[in-house]
Design an enzyme around this catalytic site. Structure first.
Site, short mmCIF file in Angstrom:
data_model
loop_
_atom_site.label_atom_id
_atom_site.label_comp_id
_atom_site.label_asym_id
_atom_site.label_seq_id
_atom_site.Cartn_x
_atom_site.Cartn_y
_atom_site.Cartn_z
N GLU A 272 0.81 -1.21 0.00
CA GLU A 272 0.00 0.00 0.00
C GLU A 272 0.85 1.27 0.00
O GLU A 272 1.90 1.34 0.64
CB GLU A 272 -0.91 -0.01 1.22
CG GLU A 272 -2.13 0.86 1.05
CD GLU A 272 -3.33 0.27 1.77
OE1 GLU A 272 -4.17 -0.32 1.08
OE2 GLU A 272 -3.42 0.39 3.00
N LYS B 94 0.08 4.88 1.11
CA LYS B 94 -0.94 5.58 1.90
C LYS B 94 -0.27 6.63 2.77
O LYS B 94 0.56 6.31 3.60
CB LYS B 94 -1.70 4.56 2.75
CG LYS B 94 -2.70 5.15 3.70
CD LYS B 94 -3.64 4.10 4.27
CE LYS B 94 -2.96 3.10 5.16
NZ LYS B 94 -3.93 2.20 5.83
N LYS C 293 -7.35 2.29 -4.38
CA LYS C 293 -7.91 2.07 -3.04
C LYS C 293 -8.78 3.28 -2.69
O LYS C 293 -8.27 4.35 -2.36
CB LYS C 293 -6.78 1.88 -2.02
CG LYS C 293 -7.26 1.54 -0.60
CD LYS C 293 -7.60 0.08 -0.48
CE LYS C 293 -7.94 -0.29 0.97
NZ LYS C 293 -6.74 -0.34 1.84
N GLU D 48 -13.87 -6.71 -0.46
CA GLU D 48 -13.39 -6.73 0.92
C GLU D 48 -14.52 -6.95 1.91
O GLU D 48 -15.56 -6.31 1.83
CB GLU D 48 -12.69 -5.40 1.24
CG GLU D 48 -12.20 -5.29 2.67
CD GLU D 48 -11.53 -3.96 2.94
OE1 GLU D 48 -10.46 -3.73 2.34
OE2 GLU D 48 -12.07 -3.15 3.71
N ASN E 202 -10.58 -8.17 5.83
CA ASN E 202 -9.92 -7.11 6.58
C ASN E 202 -9.99 -7.44 8.07
O ASN E 202 -11.07 -7.62 8.62
CB ASN E 202 -10.59 -5.77 6.30
CG ASN E 202 -9.74 -4.59 6.74
OD1 ASN E 202 -9.02 -4.69 7.74
ND2 ASN E 202 -9.81 -3.50 6.01
N GLU F 256 -5.88 -8.83 5.07
CA GLU F 256 -5.60 -7.40 5.07
C GLU F 256 -5.54 -6.86 6.51
O GLU F 256 -6.38 -7.20 7.33
CB GLU F 256 -6.71 -6.64 4.34
CG GLU F 256 -6.99 -7.10 2.93
CD GLU F 256 -8.18 -6.39 2.32
OE1 GLU F 256 -8.65 -6.83 1.26
OE2 GLU F 256 -8.66 -5.39 2.91
N SER F 257 -4.55 -6.04 6.76
CA SER F 257 -4.36 -5.35 8.05
C SER F 257 -3.79 -6.29 9.12
O SER F 257 -4.16 -7.45 9.20
CB SER F 257 -5.66 -4.74 8.59
OG SER F 257 -6.20 -3.82 7.70
#
Length: 267
Positions: free
Chosen positions: A64, A66, A126, A175, A196, A226-227
């Site tokens: 990512e 970000k 995103k 997601e 996520n 994710e995360s």
């Protein structure tokens, strides 16, 4: 829908209305179709890039780009999307994920353009996609894939957005955060399914979210966790459960060199 998502979706509706005054839907569609004929701008195959990594025994990592988040604030003050993209590509990323949301993540479309131009790997836009206009806009700015977040979309909406994306050659990452959302996501055609690990109401993160939903995921899906992937132990935990695709952002954004951090985490 969580309070933060409600606010973001409300903002998106205003943003789309404003953008329509600047570039019409017809013009966005024309730009998107023109890009599809350009050898440098046509879709690069987001899902294929992840699958190719997994096929040879590597992790398919979506890295990512970000600058900030609503919960953590500024993640990287020295923010150069092109430089970050090159570093990720050089250190084995399968794909990029670039935040383009302005109001909540301090992103912009130009960040995606700069990142994609700087490397040869596919790029996910995103953002919070709720309207076909944004799908055409994603392709117009060069995105190879879009994100659909089940928590802020109805099933018919998602099917419409998916069909629009596929018509443009865009791949889709759908997601989810829980079992009910997962059931909805499985109604879509896309093989790329993201779980996520962040609770949208509390912002707490637990890898158990992915593991608890694993039994519901069909074998023909590519599961992206994710995360919360912060250590090699986290990576190994997932790979021990045959989860080989990852989306990692904040851990890399705080590193001196995001690409080196990627290499260290997945070596």
């Amino acid at each position: 829908m969580s309070d933060i998502l409600e606010k973001i979706v409300a903002t998106k509706k205003m943003e789309i209305a404003s953008n329509l005054q600047k570039i019409s839907l017809a013009n966005q569609c024309e730009i998107a179709q023109t890009n599809n004929q350009d050898s440098l701008l046509k879709p690069r195959g987001f899902i294929r890039s992840i699958a190719d990594k997994i096929t040879v025994g590597k992790a398919g990592v979506i890295t990512e780009i970000k600058k900030a988040s609503p919960s953590k604030g500024i993640l990287r003050a020295n923010f150069n999307p092109a430089e970050i993209a090159r570093s990720y590509a050089q250190h084995g990323a399968a794909c990029l994920s670039v935040l383009t949301d302005v109001d909540y993540f301090q992103g912009c479309n130009d960040y995606l353009k700069a990142a994609r131009t700087a490397c040869s790997i596919p790029v996910l836009r995103k953002d919070f996609t709720i309207d076909p206009y944004q799908v055409y806009e994603a392709r117009a700015i060069g995105a190879d894939a879009i994100l659909l977040i089940v928590a802020c979309l109805g099933l018919n909406q998602m099917k419409e957005l998916e069909a629009c994306a596929h018509d443009l050659g865009l791949d889709i990452l759908v997601e989810v955060h829980n079992a009910a959302e997962l059931e909805q996501a499985l109604e879509l055609k896309t093989p790329l399914l993201g779980i996520n690990n962040r609770n949208l109401k509390t912002f707490e993160v637990t890898l158990q979210t992915t593991l608890s939903l694993l039994s519901m995921v069909p074998n023909d899906k590519i599961l992206v966790t994710e995360s919360g992937i912060l250590s090699r132990t986290d990576v190994q935990l997932m790979r021990n459960h045959h989860i080989n695709a990852f989306l990692v952002g904040e851990a890399f954004m705080r590193a001196d060199d995001p690409g080196v951090a990627l290499s260290d985490l997945f070596s």
